[in-house]
Design an enzyme around this catalytic site. Structure first.
Site, mmCIF file in Angstrom:
data_model
loop_
_atom_site.group_PDB
_atom_site.id
_atom_site.type_symbol
_atom_site.label_atom_id
_atom_site.label_comp_id
_atom_site.label_asym_id
_atom_site.label_seq_id
_atom_site.Cartn_x
_atom_site.Cartn_y
_atom_site.Cartn_z
ATOM 1 N N SER A 226 68.432 2.925 24.688
ATOM 2 C CA SER A 226 69.625 3.526 25.248
ATOM 3 C C SER A 226 70.396 2.614 26.201
ATOM 4 O O SER A 226 70.807 3.024 27.290
ATOM 5 C CB SER A 226 69.212 4.813 25.950
ATOM 6 O OG SER A 226 70.277 5.635 26.081
ATOM 7 N N SER A 227 70.620 1.393 25.738
ATOM 8 C CA SER A 227 71.394 0.463 26.559
ATOM 9 C C SER A 227 72.804 0.988 26.777
ATOM 10 O O SER A 227 73.374 0.846 27.863
ATOM 11 C CB SER A 227 71.448 -0.918 25.901
ATOM 12 O OG SER A 227 71.919 -0.807 24.575
ATOM 13 N N SER A 228 73.399 1.640 25.773
ATOM 14 C CA SER A 228 74.793 2.059 25.954
ATOM 15 C C SER A 228 74.935 3.230 26.907
ATOM 16 O O SER A 228 75.913 3.292 27.660
ATOM 17 C CB SER A 228 75.507 2.311 24.629
ATOM 18 O OG SER A 228 74.719 3.035 23.775
ATOM 19 N N ASP B 140 70.607 10.910 25.827
ATOM 20 C CA ASP B 140 70.489 9.623 26.514
ATOM 21 C C ASP B 140 71.199 9.655 27.872
ATOM 22 O O ASP B 140 70.666 9.194 28.881
ATOM 23 C CB ASP B 140 71.104 8.500 25.654
ATOM 24 C CG ASP B 140 70.466 8.432 24.283
ATOM 25 O OD1 ASP B 140 69.421 9.067 24.077
ATOM 26 O OD2 ASP B 140 71.028 7.739 23.411
ATOM 27 N N HIS C 4 66.516 13.361 17.056
ATOM 28 C CA HIS C 4 67.614 13.910 16.242
ATOM 29 C C HIS C 4 67.685 15.433 16.381
ATOM 30 O O HIS C 4 68.089 16.125 15.459
ATOM 31 C CB HIS C 4 67.479 13.494 14.769
ATOM 32 C CG HIS C 4 67.788 12.032 14.568
ATOM 33 N ND1 HIS C 4 69.077 11.559 14.461
ATOM 34 C CD2 HIS C 4 66.983 10.944 14.501
ATOM 35 C CE1 HIS C 4 69.037 10.233 14.305
ATOM 36 N NE2 HIS C 4 67.781 9.832 14.346
ATOM 37 N N TYR D 51 73.565 7.563 10.962
ATOM 38 C CA TYR D 51 73.547 8.527 12.071
ATOM 39 C C TYR D 51 74.653 9.570 11.860
ATOM 40 O O TYR D 51 74.416 10.783 11.921
ATOM 41 C CB TYR D 51 73.759 7.796 13.405
ATOM 42 C CG TYR D 51 73.558 8.682 14.614
ATOM 43 C CD1 TYR D 51 72.315 8.801 15.207
ATOM 44 C CD2 TYR D 51 74.613 9.430 15.143
ATOM 45 C CE1 TYR D 51 72.116 9.617 16.304
ATOM 46 C CE2 TYR D 51 74.434 10.244 16.232
ATOM 47 C CZ TYR D 51 73.192 10.340 16.825
ATOM 48 O OH TYR D 51 73.010 11.159 17.900
HETATM 49 C C1 GLA Z 1 70.594 8.172 19.627
HETATM 50 C C2 GLA Z 1 71.643 9.126 20.199
HETATM 51 C C3 GLA Z 1 70.979 10.350 20.824
HETATM 52 C C4 GLA Z 1 69.986 10.983 19.868
HETATM 53 C C5 GLA Z 1 69.053 9.944 19.279
HETATM 54 C C6 GLA Z 1 68.139 10.511 18.208
HETATM 55 O O1 GLA Z 1 69.834 7.626 20.675
HETATM 56 O O2 GLA Z 1 72.438 8.474 21.160
HETATM 57 O O3 GLA Z 1 71.968 11.265 21.238
HETATM 58 O O4 GLA Z 1 70.644 11.703 18.862
HETATM 59 O O5 GLA Z 1 69.755 8.850 18.710
HETATM 60 O O6 GLA Z 1 67.266 11.437 18.757
#
Ligand code: GLA
Length: 374
Positions: free
Chosen positions: A128-130, A170, A36, A219
């Site tokens: 981070s699948s997306s 990501d 974050h 978020y």
């Molecule tokens: C998700 C978001 C990222 C980042 C993380 C937390 O993965 O896509 O950009 O903010 O949360 O670190």
């Protein structure tokens, strides 16, 4: 990397009248530390991993972009002429439409084609699948681009079309990943450098197999709360806030800002410790990161706390923390190589007993960023 053979075979099955496809891939990621902090223009230290999204595509007659997702067992299609004016539908297809729409916005002509998407990154698992999906598709539809631009295309689609106000981490690591190293990124300047981990260390992701609904709205709220805290301090972003100024804040702004300020420092500590081969200190920074995410940033949940606390009792584990946005998804563990099996067994049996689910365990290999396979 599995190579292009399986997806080519599958492409021939689902599109029997298409020509031979070209194939691209983009990796998921595990974030070692710096959570974050990206949308606060701070530092992050993610690693691209071997789980990845592959996209196969071949030109096809007609005026449509046709897409099938193997993982979701779904398909969708759009008339090429409609792409610049697409609107989000609130379902999975937005992730595809968003990439086409963003490329069109940047002047790229999308050709009529058949596309197959096949991913090994668990959906909603915090790996981070997306971003893997977006980057692989942007590469397939938009042609070769500079890695930073490619990351920005995928992020813009996520922000401006899908409507998720995410940071750059990501997508950046999915395009800039390096085999054998994590990536230390400054999210304000986009300066980055590889960080090699000590040889004797393994990085293990443990999937809690839950994704609490709260995640998306929380978020968004955290992004706003950080902007509020920055405003109160009179700085452009929390990246510019320093520890001595935290006493000017109280309540929620203090908690959010304290996490971001201390997390940025922990990223530096972790990177320096990695460089001198000090896994104890790397682990301590991870443990403090988790506590800060749990208590100050308030994005953990019972399942993640349990996985972290269980891991920390296993001999040979240096550190553990939640990775990604939180509210479910994965933890990341730093562990001596010979202790990986013990960690896996402990996490599986304890988590099953406590939550009735079996966590998926992934031993992560630092992998290269997005590329064309054939
Ligand atoms: C998700 C978001 C990222 C980042 C993380 C937390 O993965 O896509 O950009 O903010 O949360 O670190």
């Amino acid at each position: 990397m599995a190579g292009p053979a399986p997806i080519v075979k599958r492409f021939r099955e689902v599109y029997p009248s298409s020509g031979e496809p070209r194939v691209w891939r983009a990796p998921g990621r595990v974030n070692l530390i710096g959570e974050h902090t990206d949308y606060n223009l701070g530092r992050v230290l993610p690693m691209a991993i071997q789980l990845e999204c592959a996209v196969a595509t071949a030109a096809f007659d007609g005026n449509v972009l046709r897409v099938i997702s193997d993982q979701l067992s779904r398909g969708a299609q759009w008339r090429i002429d409609d792409i610049p004016n697409l609107e989000p539908q609130g379902d999975w297809s937005d992730r595809v439409a968003g990439i086409a729409w963003e490329l069109a916005r940047r002047g790229v002509t999308i050709e009529p084609q058949n596309v197959l998407i096949s991913s090994t990154v668990p959906l909603g698992g915090g790996l981070s699948s997306s971003a893997a999906f977006g980057v692989a598709l942007a590469l397939a539809l938009g042609g070769a681009r500079d890695p930073l631009e490619l990351a920005q295309v995928a992020r813009a689609a996520e922000m401006d079309f899908v409507g998720v106000p995410c940071g750059i981490m990501d997508q950046f690591v999915s395009t800039h990943g390096q085999a054998g190293a994590a990536i230390l990124l400054d999210c304000r300047s986009f300066e980055f450098r590889p960080v090699k981990l000590p040889q004797e260390i393994a990085v293990v992701a443990a999937n809690s197999m839950v994704k609490h609904d709260l995640g998306n709205s929380a978020y968004r709220r955290r992004v706003e709360e950080c902007a509020d805290a920055a405003r109160l301090l009179g700085v452009a972003s929390l990246r510019e806030a320093t520890a001595d100024r935290l006493k000017e804040l109280s309540g929620v702004p203090l908690k959010r800002a304290r996490h971001v300020v201390t997390e940025n420092i922990r990223v530096e500590r972790f990177a320096a410790a990695a460089q001198r081969g000090d896994p104890e200190e790397m682990g301590r920074a991870m443990i403090e990161s988790h506590r800060s995410l749990r208590d100050d940033y308030e994005v953990s949940c019972a399942e993640l706390d349990f996985l972290v606390e269980t891991a920390l009792e296993v001999p040979g584990v240096f550190g553990a923390r939640l990775t990604g946005g939180g509210f479910g998804g994965c933890t990341v563990n730093l562990v001596r190589r010979e202790a990986v099996n013990g960690l896996e067994a402990a996490l599986i049996s304890s988590y099953r007993a406590a939550f009735g689910r079996t966590p998926e365990i992934h031993v992560c290999a630092a992998s290269a960023g997005a590329s064309q396979l054939i």
